[in-house]
Design a protein around this motif. Structure first.
Motif, PDB file in Angstrom:
ATOM      1  N   THR A  11       1.206   0.978   9.345  1.00 25.97           N
ATOM      2  CA  THR A  11       2.307   1.811   9.839  1.00 25.97           C
ATOM      3  C   THR A  11       3.502   0.982  10.280  1.00 25.97           C
ATOM      4  O   THR A  11       4.652   1.415  10.094  1.00 25.97           O
ATOM      5  CB  THR A  11       1.839   2.686  11.016  1.00 25.97           C
ATOM      6  N   VAL A  67       2.200   4.247   4.286  1.00 26.91           N
ATOM      7  CA  VAL A  67       0.742   4.075   4.284  1.00 26.91           C
ATOM      8  C   VAL A  67       0.233   3.538   2.931  1.00 26.91           C
ATOM      9  O   VAL A  67      -0.867   3.870   2.508  1.00 26.91           O
ATOM     10  CB  VAL A  67       0.010   5.395   4.649  1.00 26.91           C
ATOM     11  N   GLY A 171      -3.031   1.498  12.427  1.00 24.49           N
ATOM     12  CA  GLY A 171      -2.669   2.771  11.816  1.00 24.49           C
ATOM     13  C   GLY A 171      -3.583   3.172  10.683  1.00 24.49           C
ATOM     14  O   GLY A 171      -3.781   4.357  10.436  1.00 24.49           O
ATOM     15  N   GLY A 172      -4.155   2.167   9.987  1.00 22.67           N
ATOM     16  CA  GLY A 172      -4.947   2.506   8.813  1.00 22.67           C
ATOM     17  C   GLY A 172      -6.292   1.835   8.696  1.00 22.67           C
ATOM     18  O   GLY A 172      -7.104   2.217   7.854  1.00 22.67           O
ATOM     19  N   GLU A 200      -3.817   6.999  11.537  1.00 25.01           N
ATOM     20  CA  GLU A 200      -3.428   8.036  10.584  1.00 25.01           C
ATOM     21  C   GLU A 200      -4.531   9.066  10.410  1.00 25.01           C
ATOM     22  O   GLU A 200      -4.255  10.253  10.199  1.00 25.01           O
ATOM     23  CB  GLU A 200      -3.090   7.405   9.227  1.00 25.01           C
ATOM     24  N   ASP A 201      -5.777   8.630  10.496  1.00 24.46           N
ATOM     25  CA  ASP A 201      -6.895   9.560  10.322  1.00 24.46           C
ATOM     26  C   ASP A 201      -7.026  10.507  11.512  1.00 24.46           C
ATOM     27  O   ASP A 201      -7.416  11.670  11.349  1.00 24.46           O
ATOM     28  CB  ASP A 201      -8.193   8.769  10.125  1.00 24.46           C
ATOM     29  N   ASN A 204      -4.373  13.054  10.835  1.00 26.25           N
ATOM     30  CA  ASN A 204      -4.774  13.936   9.731  1.00 26.25           C
ATOM     31  C   ASN A 204      -5.800  14.973  10.189  1.00 26.25           C
ATOM     32  O   ASN A 204      -5.772  16.128   9.748  1.00 26.25           O
ATOM     33  CB  ASN A 204      -5.341  13.107   8.581  1.00 26.25           C
ATOM     34  N   HIS A 230       2.913  16.687  10.328  1.00 25.28           N
ATOM     35  CA  HIS A 230       2.342  15.367  10.618  1.00 25.28           C
ATOM     36  C   HIS A 230       3.112  14.693  11.759  1.00 25.28           C
ATOM     37  O   HIS A 230       2.515  14.093  12.659  1.00 25.28           O
ATOM     38  CB  HIS A 230       2.383  14.505   9.356  1.00 25.28           C
ATOM     39  N   GLU A 234       1.625  13.580  15.370  1.00 23.40           N
ATOM     40  CA  GLU A 234       1.729  12.192  15.830  1.00 23.40           C
ATOM     41  C   GLU A 234       2.269  12.160  17.264  1.00 23.40           C
ATOM     42  O   GLU A 234       1.754  11.432  18.128  1.00 23.40           O
ATOM     43  CB  GLU A 234       2.641  11.392  14.900  1.00 23.40           C
TER      44      GLU A 234
END
Length: 562
Positions: A11, A67, A171-172, A200-201, A204, A230, A234
């Protein structure tokens, strides 16, 4: 010689250097220390990198991408406007931006770098990262594991000795590393992780739960509505723990409402928290220790700011985790220490680092099971072996008159070959003979950069075969690499001296689309006034107008997403 340290995040990204016995984190062209890992194309076809691109995720989703780190090591290409770019190409644009920021800040050219990657990145992903650096004009001197880098920052910062667990949730990706720090030696004992688990998950999951709770069909969401939802989630995630939040969002043009609070969030992300715990338990088990032996647990990565994550990790170790270094900058600060070691800075003479191979490396072999041969994965270097390391295993022919052995090199943990990652292959000629009469010795040598050297010797003839696994099956050939460089060189970039203006306008345009009534009109007036100042081309007038605009749009922007 200046070696630039880069944290290439999912991110956000950052860069730093080792200067005068300390780390200096470098601000980007708009004065911020974090650069969003987002790429966009504007109306003139110019490439936007960072905050200006991020602001356009909402207003111009077809011309913006984020991403993409999760696609490193794959052949997937991403459409952005009229372009189709791979994850390494997109990452190279972020790296190029960081390189230019560093050169502007330091007042000298920068050609060498240390780049951090998740410890659990496989060989394909590491090579893709190295390629991205090369595309950006950087010689990548070292690929360093993110939690190891964070530990270096912590060890140098606190000067403590003992056994530490680093939990890096960005972030990922999630990375866990168990290491020991003693008498200037930092020894990694075990690493584990999840390349598809990060902040991010969590967002989501919130998006999916919001749609489900309001009975909305996610397929009806426009791309613009999806990005706006989204963004709201966040912001809501960052505010979890305070008062319940009343959110509104739009699906197929119809407004929906939802109340978000801590209890709702904690129940929702429980499966993700269990996924956080699993790599921690794996690392502890591989290191052969108990949680009671751990002296301190250190959290890094922006997503560890979540109270739910801190609580889950704290309960596992029965203690409060340490957060003495800003989690957003721990990795880049540690990477800068590694850069200082490469530069042979005298202040770092006493620091020694050891690391481990995070995956098991081996080859395809066959076993005779119930009257037939079965293909299986045969490990040569086990995961969490200290590197650099060199190991050899012997293999033989399985058929009469066999004249060739194909050595297929894999990375993974499963006995089932299809569940592991194919890194490459090597065809070895052997004399025709009876089955099992001919044999080869396969030696794997693995270094600190994650580069695997495969050396094969035919025992009856002494003939040697060698392959350095630098180019994975998903990597570019040299010709493809040159074509990629040529394609990237033809891209136009938004002028850096106008970047701060572009960011403000993009943010204001996002606000204009999200507001209604008088608020929308007021933001429109702010945009018009600033565009009028820009048209004068008078830097003094523009600077004054920019200051006014920044203050005024802050009054309207209620989202923490930016």
């Amino acid at each position: 010689m200046t070696v630039l340290a880069i944290d290439l995040g999912t991110t956000n990204s950052a860069c730093a250097v080792w200067r005068g016995s300390e780390v200096k984190v470098i601000p980007n062209r708009i004065g911020e220390l974090l650069t969003p890992s987002v790429i966009g194309v504007d109306q003139d076809g110019d490439i936007l990198v960072g905050q200006a691109a991020k602001q356009r995720l909402i207003t111009h989703p077809e011309q913006t991408v984020s991403v993409f780190k999760r696609l490193m090591g794959t052949s997937h290409r991403i459409e952005i406007g009229s372009l189709k770019l791979s994850a390494p190409e997109l990452s190279s644009l972020v790296l190029k931006s960081l390189k230019e920021d560093a050169e502007q800040f330091l007042g000298e050219p920068v050609t060498e770098a240390v780049i951090s990657v998740p410890a659990y990145f496989n060989d394909n992903q590491r090579h893709a990262t190295k390629r991205a650096g090369e595309m950006a004009g950087l010689e990548v001197r070292r690929i360093i594991n993110e939690p190891t880098a964070a530990a270096m920052a912590y060890g140098l910062h606190e000067q403590k000795e003992g056994l530490f667990v680093i939990v890096d949730l960005g972030g990922g990706t999630l990375d866990v590393t168990l290491l020991e720090f003693f008498e200037g030696v930092m020894q990694v004992h075990a690493s584990a992780g999840d390349n598809y688990l990060g902040g991010e998950d969590f967002v989501n999951e919130m998006v999916e739960a919001a749609l489900k709770s309001t009975g909305c069909d996610r397929t009806l969401l426009t791309r613009n509505e999806r990005h706006k939802l989204h963004m709201k989630m966040e912001t809501a995630k960052r505010r979890i723990g305070g008062e319940p939040q009343q959110l509104t969002f739009t699906v197929a043009g119809e407004e929906q409402a939802l109340t978000v609070d801590g209890e709702w969030f904690n129940q929702l992300v429980l499966p993700l928290l269990l996924r956080v715990q699993k790599p921690i338990e794996n690392a502890i088990r591989d290191a052969g220790i108990s949680v009671q032996e751990v002296d301190e647990v250190i959290l890094v990565g922006g997503s560890t700011r979540l109270a739910a994550v801190r609580s889950a990790v704290g309960k596992l170790f029965r203690r409060l985790p340490a957060t003495t270094i800003d989690p957003d900058f721990a990795i880049v600060r540690g990477a800068a220490v590694q850069a200082g070691l490469i530069e042979k800075d005298a202040a770092l003479d006493d620091l020694v680092l050891t690391d481990v191979c995070p995956f098991t490396l081996g080859i395809q072999a066959v076993e005779f099971v119930e009257s037939r041969y079965v293909e299986v994965f045969c490990p040569i270097i086990e995961r969490n072996t200290t590197v650099p390391v060199s190991r050899v295993e012997r293999f033989g022919t399985v058929q009469d008159s066999q004249t060739e052995i194909t050595v297929k090199i894999f990375q993974g943990e499963s006995r089932n070959l299809s569940k592991n990652v194919l890194l490459g292959s090597l065809d070895v000629k052997v004399p025709a003979n009876k089955a099992h009469e001919e044999s080869i010795d396969v030696r794997f040598s693995y270094d600190m950069n994650g580069i695997l050297d495969v050396d094969v010797v035919v025992n009856s003839t002494g003939k040697r075969y060698n392959r350095v696994i630098k180019n994975s099956p998903m990597d570019l050939s040299e010709e493809e690499f040159r074509k990629s460089l040529d394609r990237l060189s033809r891209l136009k970039f938004h002028p850096r001296d106008q970047e701060v203006n572009r960011v403000l306008l993009a943010r204001a345009e996002r606000l204009y689309e999200s507001l209604l009534g008088d608020d929308r009109k007021n933001v429109g007036d702010i945009i018009a006034a600033f565009e009028g100042a820009l048209s004068t081309q008078d830097e003094i007038i523009i600077a004054k107008a920019r200051k006014v605009m920044a203050r005024r749009i802050e009054e309207f922007d209620l989202e923490e997403w930016h």
